[in-house]
Design a protein around this motif. Sequence first.
Motif, PDB file in Angstrom:
ATOM      1  N   GLU A   1       0.730  -1.076   0.054  1.00 53.88           N
ATOM      2  CA  GLU A   1       0.120   0.020  -0.175  1.00 53.88           C
ATOM      3  C   GLU A   1       1.015   1.324   0.018  1.00 53.88           C
ATOM      4  OE1 GLU A   1      -3.009   0.254  -0.963  1.00 53.88           O
ATOM      5  OE2 GLU A   1      -3.999   1.972  -0.061  1.00 53.88           O
ATOM      6  N   HIS A   2       1.942   1.334   0.640  1.00 48.55           N
ATOM      7  CA  HIS A   2       2.945   2.449   0.794  1.00 48.55           C
ATOM      8  C   HIS A   2       3.478   2.692  -0.399  1.00 48.55           C
ATOM      9  CE1 HIS A   2       7.155   3.420   0.619  1.00 48.55           C
ATOM     10  NE2 HIS A   2       6.726   4.634   1.274  1.00 48.55           N
ATOM     11  N   ALA A   3       3.656   1.572  -1.185  1.00 48.47           N
ATOM     12  CA  ALA A   3       4.442   1.834  -2.692  1.00 48.47           C
ATOM     13  C   ALA A   3       3.239   2.499  -3.581  1.00 48.47           C
ATOM     14  CB  ALA A   3       4.812   0.685  -3.304  1.00 48.47           C
ATOM     15  N   LEU A  56       0.485   4.318  -2.890  1.00 46.15           N
ATOM     16  CA  LEU A  56       0.301   5.795  -2.704  1.00 46.15           C
ATOM     17  C   LEU A  56       1.539   6.451  -2.985  1.00 46.15           C
ATOM     18  CD1 LEU A  56      -1.727   5.797   0.688  1.00 46.15           C
ATOM     19  CD2 LEU A  56      -2.293   5.519  -1.721  1.00 46.15           C
ATOM     20  N   ARG A  57       2.688   6.021  -2.664  1.00 47.47           N
ATOM     21  CA  ARG A  57       4.030   6.793  -2.841  1.00 47.47           C
ATOM     22  C   ARG A  57       4.172   7.265  -4.128  1.00 47.47           C
ATOM     23  NH1 ARG A  57       9.825   7.510  -0.066  1.00 47.47           N
ATOM     24  NH2 ARG A  57      11.037   8.102  -2.160  1.00 47.47           N
ATOM     25  N   ARG A  58       3.997   6.186  -5.102  1.00 48.78           N
ATOM     26  CA  ARG A  58       4.120   6.321  -6.539  1.00 48.78           C
ATOM     27  C   ARG A  58       3.082   7.481  -7.117  1.00 48.78           C
ATOM     28  NH1 ARG A  58       6.842   1.437 -10.037  1.00 48.78           N
ATOM     29  NH2 ARG A  58       8.471   1.149  -8.670  1.00 48.78           N
ATOM     30  N   GLY A  74      15.280   9.283  15.592  1.00 49.75           N
ATOM     31  CA  GLY A  74      15.472   7.931  15.147  1.00 49.75           C
ATOM     32  C   GLY A  74      14.473   7.537  14.071  1.00 49.75           C
ATOM     33  N   ARG A  75      14.560   6.700  13.016  1.00 50.70           N
ATOM     34  CA  ARG A  75      13.938   6.187  12.415  1.00 50.70           C
ATOM     35  C   ARG A  75      13.154   4.967  13.068  1.00 50.70           C
ATOM     36  NH1 ARG A  75      14.563   9.484  10.865  1.00 50.70           N
ATOM     37  NH2 ARG A  75      12.049   9.620  10.953  1.00 50.70           N
ATOM     38  N   ARG A  76      11.761   4.818  13.293  1.00 44.28           N
ATOM     39  CA  ARG A  76      11.292   3.986  13.997  1.00 44.28           C
ATOM     40  C   ARG A  76      10.709   2.767  13.482  1.00 44.28           C
ATOM     41  NH1 ARG A  76      10.081   6.501  19.723  1.00 44.28           N
ATOM     42  NH2 ARG A  76      12.096   8.200  19.646  1.00 44.28           N
ATOM     43  N   ARG A  77      10.764   1.617  13.767  1.00 42.96           N
ATOM     44  CA  ARG A  77       9.886   0.424  13.121  1.00 42.96           C
ATOM     45  C   ARG A  77      10.002  -0.676  14.225  1.00 42.96           C
ATOM     46  NH1 ARG A  77      10.457   4.080   9.775  1.00 42.96           N
ATOM     47  NH2 ARG A  77      11.513   4.088   7.486  1.00 42.96           N
ATOM     48  N   ALA A  78       8.937  -1.456  13.698  1.00 40.42           N
ATOM     49  CA  ALA A  78       8.502  -2.572  14.405  1.00 40.42           C
ATOM     50  C   ALA A  78       9.056  -3.733  13.587  1.00 40.42           C
ATOM     51  CB  ALA A  78       7.006  -2.621  14.459  1.00 40.42           C
ATOM     52  N   VAL A  81      12.639   1.830   1.614  1.00 42.50           N
ATOM     53  CA  VAL A  81      11.511   2.398   0.764  1.00 42.50           C
ATOM     54  C   VAL A  81      11.021   3.607   1.354  1.00 42.50           C
ATOM     55  CG1 VAL A  81      10.974   0.251   0.003  1.00 42.50           C
ATOM     56  CG2 VAL A  81       9.946   0.805   2.006  1.00 42.50           C
ATOM     57  N   HIS A  82      11.222   4.068   2.644  1.00 39.07           N
ATOM     58  CA  HIS A  82      10.760   5.122   3.082  1.00 39.07           C
ATOM     59  C   HIS A  82      11.601   6.468   2.882  1.00 39.07           C
ATOM     60  CE1 HIS A  82       6.994   3.816   4.913  1.00 39.07           C
ATOM     61  NE2 HIS A  82       7.553   2.633   5.122  1.00 39.07           N
ATOM     62  N   GLN A  83      12.677   6.210   2.145  1.00 36.60           N
ATOM     63  CA  GLN A  83      13.699   7.141   2.252  1.00 36.60           C
ATOM     64  C   GLN A  83      12.941   8.546   1.596  1.00 36.60           C
ATOM     65  OE1 GLN A  83      17.133   7.439  -0.546  1.00 36.60           O
ATOM     66  NE2 GLN A  83      18.370   7.547   1.369  1.00 36.60           N
ATOM     67  N   CYS A  84      13.521   9.641   2.265  1.00 39.30           N
ATOM     68  CA  CYS A  84      12.559  10.999   1.921  1.00 39.30           C
ATOM     69  C   CYS A  84      12.343  11.077   0.450  1.00 39.30           C
ATOM     70  CB  CYS A  84      13.470  12.062   2.380  1.00 39.30           C
ATOM     71  SG  CYS A  84      12.700  13.647   1.924  1.00 39.30           S
ATOM     72  N   LEU A  85      11.086  11.223   0.068  1.00 40.16           N
ATOM     73  CA  LEU A  85      10.709  11.539  -1.202  1.00 40.16           C
ATOM     74  C   LEU A  85      10.832  12.944  -1.738  1.00 40.16           C
ATOM     75  CD1 LEU A  85       8.684  10.931  -3.729  1.00 40.16           C
ATOM     76  CD2 LEU A  85       6.620  11.775  -2.285  1.00 40.16           C
TER      77      LEU A  85
HETATM   78  C1  HEM Z   1      16.081  18.852   4.674  1.00 45.93           C
HETATM   79  C2  HEM Z   1      15.000  18.432   4.701  1.00 45.93           C
HETATM   80  C3  HEM Z   1      14.454  17.187   4.724  1.00 45.93           C
HETATM   81  C4  HEM Z   1      14.843  16.092   5.431  1.00 45.93           C
HETATM   82  C5  HEM Z   1      16.130  16.171   6.776  1.00 45.93           C
HETATM   83  C6  HEM Z   1      13.931  15.172   5.453  1.00 45.93           C
HETATM   84  C7  HEM Z   1      14.021  13.844   6.103  1.00 45.93           C
HETATM   85  C8  HEM Z   1      13.196  12.813   5.826  1.00 45.93           C
HETATM   86  C9  HEM Z   1      13.084  11.400   6.674  1.00 45.93           C
HETATM   87  C10 HEM Z   1      14.425  11.063   7.328  1.00 45.93           C
HETATM   88  C11 HEM Z   1      12.396  10.555   5.899  1.00 45.93           C
HETATM   89  C12 HEM Z   1      12.353   9.028   6.263  1.00 45.93           C
HETATM   90  C13 HEM Z   1      11.146   8.953   7.402  1.00 45.93           C
HETATM   91  C14 HEM Z   1      11.311   7.377   7.686  1.00 45.93           C
HETATM   92  O1  HEM Z   1      11.925   6.369   7.336  1.00 45.93           O
HETATM   93  O2  HEM Z   1      10.618   7.155   8.878  1.00 45.93           O
HETATM   94  C15 HEM Z   1      11.614  11.550   5.153  1.00 45.93           C
HETATM   95  C16 HEM Z   1      10.347  10.831   4.693  1.00 45.93           C
HETATM   96  C17 HEM Z   1       9.383  11.779   3.828  1.00 45.93           C
HETATM   97  N1  HEM Z   1       9.973  13.083   3.403  1.00 45.93           N
HETATM   98 FE1  HEM Z   1      11.421  14.135   3.965  1.00 45.93          FE
HETATM   99  N2  HEM Z   1      12.750  15.397   4.592  1.00 45.93           N
HETATM  100  C18 HEM Z   1      13.322  16.734   4.117  1.00 45.93           C
HETATM  101  C19 HEM Z   1      12.488  17.499   3.344  1.00 45.93           C
HETATM  102  C20 HEM Z   1      11.309  17.079   2.516  1.00 45.93           C
HETATM  103  C21 HEM Z   1      10.606  17.818   1.773  1.00 45.93           C
HETATM  104  C22 HEM Z   1      10.838  19.152   1.270  1.00 45.93           C
HETATM  105  C23 HEM Z   1       9.659  17.180   1.136  1.00 45.93           C
HETATM  106  C24 HEM Z   1       8.561  17.321   0.390  1.00 45.93           C
HETATM  107  C25 HEM Z   1       7.947  18.247  -0.277  1.00 45.93           C
HETATM  108  C26 HEM Z   1       9.595  15.780   2.128  1.00 45.93           C
HETATM  109  C27 HEM Z   1       8.562  14.758   1.951  1.00 45.93           C
HETATM  110  C28 HEM Z   1       8.842  13.491   2.627  1.00 45.93           C
HETATM  111  C29 HEM Z   1       7.831  12.481   2.429  1.00 45.93           C
HETATM  112  C30 HEM Z   1       6.592  12.259   1.576  1.00 45.93           C
HETATM  113  C31 HEM Z   1       8.501  11.381   3.014  1.00 45.93           C
HETATM  114  C32 HEM Z   1       7.844  10.041   3.451  1.00 45.93           C
HETATM  115  C33 HEM Z   1       8.161   8.893   2.466  1.00 45.93           C
HETATM  116  C34 HEM Z   1       7.840   7.730   2.579  1.00 45.93           C
HETATM  117  O3  HEM Z   1       7.258   7.254   3.742  1.00 45.93           O
HETATM  118  O4  HEM Z   1       7.694   6.852   1.463  1.00 45.93           O
HETATM  119  N3  HEM Z   1      10.685  15.744   2.811  1.00 45.93           N
HETATM  120  N4  HEM Z   1      12.147  12.711   5.182  1.00 45.93           N
END
Ligand code: HEM
Lengths: 64, 410
Positions: free
Chosen positions: B104-106, B108-110, B298-302, B356-360
Amino acid sequence: MKVELEADKCVASGQCVLAAMEVFDQDDDGIAILLDEQVADGQLDDVREAIAVCPAAAIRLVEQ
Amino acid sequence: MAPTQAGTMPEAPDTVPEFPMPRDARCPFDPPPALKALQEEAPLTKVRLWDGSEPWLVTRYADQRALLGDPRVSADTDSPGYPTKASPEGGEGKLSFIMMDDPEHARLRRMVTAPFAIKRVEAMRPAVQRIVDSLIDDMLAGPQPVDLVEAFALPLPSLVICELLGVPYADHEFFQENTKTMVRRTATPEQRGAAVREVAGYLAGVIGKRIAEPQDDLLSSIAGRVTAGELTHQEATEMALLLLIAGHETTANMIALGTLALLQNPDQLALLRDTDDPKLVSSAVEELLRYLHITHLGRRRAVTEDIEIGGQVIKAGDGIIMVNEIGNRDAEVFPDPDRLDLRRDARRHVAFGFGVHQCLGQPLARMELQVVYGTLYRRIPTLKAACAIEDVKFKNDAFVYGVHELPVAW
Ligand code: HEM
Ligand code: SF4
């Protein structure tokens, strides 16, 4: 060397494009595509960097 | 947050450390010293959280990446064992796909990856440069000292998100006021909650309008998914809200905390002030992301199935916390890790997480920070902090680390 990409694993992070712009690009949805699966020697380091930073383990180098 | 004392019953000698740990007030840019000690001596160890639960703390870079990339870990806050954050800011709630697992994550993310492609983000650079320049113009024309957070660091990502989502210009002020309240320290939890609801209601309204009359923007493409029956209106709104919230305070904190770190390292600041080399600016962005690592909880997971790592079995139902801020200081990957060195190759940092959750939003965040770090110090070469570092209030208890305010002058 040849590079392989598993597009269904890709999460569209764009990291491979930043690491090796001559080898990777993205389609309209941001999913990675290969510009050329043959890797020239001069591109090997960049491709290895792309492999190292790909968050989804979607890229591999294979011997031919 | 103040860790709650779990009763006064005499127990077996308590060796389980509490998490999060305090920073050393003299080193506000460094992770807590206890994390470094754990990384060296007990890289995989149990810690105690505010609610008494005892997840594993993962402190080595390689283990963090392995676990974040493992399909047997879940980001769903409802999964058994998920290490919940104590919530000084009033509940984290479920926020679209960041708290979901594949598939489901993939799915929606896509739906929203397209605008974050490198070339699409590059095309936004001139617009971001204009916003940055005009915010600097306003600061230069106004009184000194000025709070860099309020005048520059917060408005920028808010305006950029407006640009990205397609929020009409006329509504920018409403949007900015509410997004600021969402992160303002002096706002009460009620005020914050109200601001989130205002913005969510607003986004739901715009999505409704775009369903009727699509335009060429991200909200329209999300609205199209509603029309196609792939998302409910509610899910669409949550997704838009996630994009807003995830990219707002993070980017703002990188701007303000980054500026303070540079002011404390004048030789490094000089590198940026004296260059127009995009390669150096981009390397500076990666290094500041690594060094500051603002998502400090921290990144949190179960864990959903037993996983063996480093000779240890982590059981299904255990929680794990990958403290990427200390991963980014792992000397095996980054030599002399505690030094801020804008010229080093820091690209392998985990400031955006991993797996897979690396920042979009990372391509957008990178571009924004490149424009900021490449412009601010060149346009205001005499920029200085207008208070002593001892008086700066750091966001020790917030979800995202940074400074609450940063008075600057020039
Ligand atoms: C310097 C700025 C940013 C940092 C340090 C950052 C950091 C992160 C990190 C660490 C995660 C991973 C969360 C996890 O694994 O639990 C994440 C996910 C995410 N970030 Fe960023 N972020 C930044 C900027 C942004 C921006 C500008 C956007 C969008 C406009 C954004 C959108 C997202 C989204 C949608 C996710 C979820 C991705 C997923 O779960 O697949 N972030 N971010
Ligand atoms: S680095 Fe990996 S996840 Fe990111 S775009 Fe390339 S293939 Fe996709």
